[in-house]
Design a protein around this motif. Structure first.
Motif, PDB file in Angstrom:
ATOM      1  N   LEU A 109       1.084  -1.279   0.002  1.00 23.79           N
ATOM      2  CA  LEU A 109      -0.007  -0.185   0.134  1.00 23.79           C
ATOM      3  C   LEU A 109       1.047   1.234  -0.180  1.00 23.79           C
ATOM      4  O   LEU A 109       0.506   2.320  -0.690  1.00 23.79           O
TER       5      LEU A 109
ATOM      6  N   SER B 239       1.290   4.187  -3.130  1.00 16.62           N
ATOM      7  CA  SER B 239       0.538   5.702  -2.522  1.00 16.62           C
ATOM      8  C   SER B 239      -0.972   5.339  -1.913  1.00 16.62           C
ATOM      9  O   SER B 239      -1.787   6.279  -2.498  1.00 16.62           O
ATOM     10  N   LEU B 240      -1.342   4.214  -1.458  1.00 10.80           N
ATOM     11  CA  LEU B 240      -2.442   3.770  -1.025  1.00 10.80           C
ATOM     12  C   LEU B 240      -2.536   3.534   0.398  1.00 10.80           C
ATOM     13  O   LEU B 240      -3.413   2.756   1.053  1.00 10.80           O
TER      14      LEU B 240
ATOM     15  N   ASP C  45      -3.857   5.480   2.734  1.00  8.94           N
ATOM     16  CA  ASP C  45      -4.954   5.755   3.252  1.00  8.94           C
ATOM     17  C   ASP C  45      -5.911   4.326   3.220  1.00  8.94           C
ATOM     18  O   ASP C  45      -7.064   4.496   4.038  1.00  8.94           O
ATOM     19  N   LEU C  46      -5.548   3.618   2.592  1.00  5.38           N
ATOM     20  CA  LEU C  46      -6.532   2.252   2.787  1.00  5.38           C
ATOM     21  C   LEU C  46      -6.047   1.387   3.749  1.00  5.38           C
ATOM     22  O   LEU C  46      -6.658   0.448   3.953  1.00  5.38           O
ATOM     23  N   THR C  47      -4.892   1.570   4.393  1.00  2.72           N
ATOM     24  CA  THR C  47      -4.528   0.753   5.448  1.00  2.72           C
ATOM     25  C   THR C  47      -5.390   0.269   6.728  1.00  2.72           C
ATOM     26  O   THR C  47      -5.400  -1.044   6.525  1.00  2.72           O
TER      27      THR C  47
ATOM     28  N   GLY D 211      -8.667   1.584  -5.977  1.00  2.00           N
ATOM     29  CA  GLY D 211      -8.701   0.920  -4.779  1.00  2.00           C
ATOM     30  C   GLY D 211      -7.904  -0.332  -4.828  1.00  2.00           C
ATOM     31  O   GLY D 211      -6.914  -0.392  -5.662  1.00  2.00           O
TER      32      GLY D 211
ATOM     33  N   CYS E 296     -11.645  -2.680  -1.280  1.00  2.00           N
ATOM     34  CA  CYS E 296     -11.817  -1.303  -0.390  1.00  2.00           C
ATOM     35  C   CYS E 296     -11.408  -0.244  -1.540  1.00  2.00           C
ATOM     36  O   CYS E 296     -10.492  -0.411  -2.365  1.00  2.00           O
ATOM     37  N   GLN E 297     -11.955   0.886  -1.302  1.00  2.00           N
ATOM     38  CA  GLN E 297     -11.569   2.125  -2.050  1.00  2.00           C
ATOM     39  C   GLN E 297     -10.988   3.213  -1.241  1.00  2.00           C
ATOM     40  O   GLN E 297     -11.132   3.150  -0.047  1.00  2.00           O
ATOM     41  N   GLY E 298     -10.346   4.209  -1.750  1.00  2.65           N
ATOM     42  CA  GLY E 298      -9.687   5.465  -1.224  1.00  2.65           C
ATOM     43  C   GLY E 298     -10.889   6.156  -0.595  1.00  2.65           C
ATOM     44  O   GLY E 298     -12.202   5.999  -1.093  1.00  2.65           O
ATOM     45  N   GLY E 299     -10.532   7.252   0.065  1.00  2.38           N
ATOM     46  CA  GLY E 299     -11.689   8.188   0.544  1.00  2.38           C
ATOM     47  C   GLY E 299     -11.948   7.727   1.825  1.00  2.38           C
ATOM     48  O   GLY E 299     -11.396   7.219   2.594  1.00  2.38           O
TER      49      GLY E 299
END
Length: 143
Positions: free
Chosen positions: A32, A36-37, A39-41, A74, A137-140
Motif C-alpha cells: 500500500l 501511494s494507497l 489511506d486504505l491501510t 482501490g 476497498c476504495q480510497g476516500g
C-alpha cells in the motif's frame, strides 16, 4: 499529457505457520505504501486479517495472499486456500447474504461478517482445486 499507471498485482505464498498472517499484513502495508494507497491501510488490514484468519483456522494446508489494483484506485485483497468449500454466508444469494450473525456472547464467527460490512465489494471463486475469497476497498472515506 496524462499518465496511466499500469495495473499491478502481488501474490504471497504463506506456509501453515502461526506467524504467516502477521507477515502477510506487513507485506500488505508495504505494498500500500509503495503504491501511494496508505489511506486504505486500516480497512485493508481488517479485510486481510479476517480473510487470512479464516484460511488459517479453517483449512489444513498452505494459503496465499493476493493483492491487486482495483478499478477506481482501490485495492482487491484475495486469500486463496486449498479447501474448495466456501464459508456459509459468503456467497450471496440474489445479493443477500445467507449468514446469520453470531450470538452476542459468541467468541468467534464474526470475521466474514466484518468483511462483508467493511468491503465495497466481496465474493468467492473456485480456483485451482481450492477457493479464493476476495474483498475490495476504495480510497476516500471508510465504508
Amino acid at each position: 499529457m496524462p499518465t496511466v499507471t499500469p495495473p499491478w498485482a502481488y501474490t504471497l505464498q504463506l506456509p501453515r505457520d502461526p506467524r504467516a498472517p502477521g507477515i502477510a499484513r506487513t507485506t500488505l502495508r508495504a505494498v500500500l505504501a509503495a503504491h501511494s494507497l496508505a489511506d486504505l491501510t486500516p480497512t485493508a488490514e481488517l479485510l486481510a486479517a479476517e480473510l487470512l484468519a479464516n484460511a488459517h483456522l479453517h483449512t489444513t494446508g498452505d494459503y496465499g495472499l493476493r493483492l491487486r489494483a482495483a478499478h477506481g484506485g482501490g485495492l482487491r485483497i484475495g486469500v486463496w486456500d486449498g479447501d474448495p468449500r466456501v464459508p456459509p454466508g459468503f456467497v450471496p444469494a440474489d445479493g443477500v447474504s445467507l449468514a446469520v450473525p453470531p450470538d452476542g456472547d459468541a467468541e468467534n464467527g464474526r470475521g466474514l461478517h466484518l468483511v462483508r460490512a467493511c468491503a465495497e465489494r466481496w465474493g468467492a471463486a473456485g480456483l485451482g482445486g481450492g477457493k479464493l475469497l476476495w474483498a475490495e476497498c476504495q480510497g476516500g472515506e471508510a465504508p
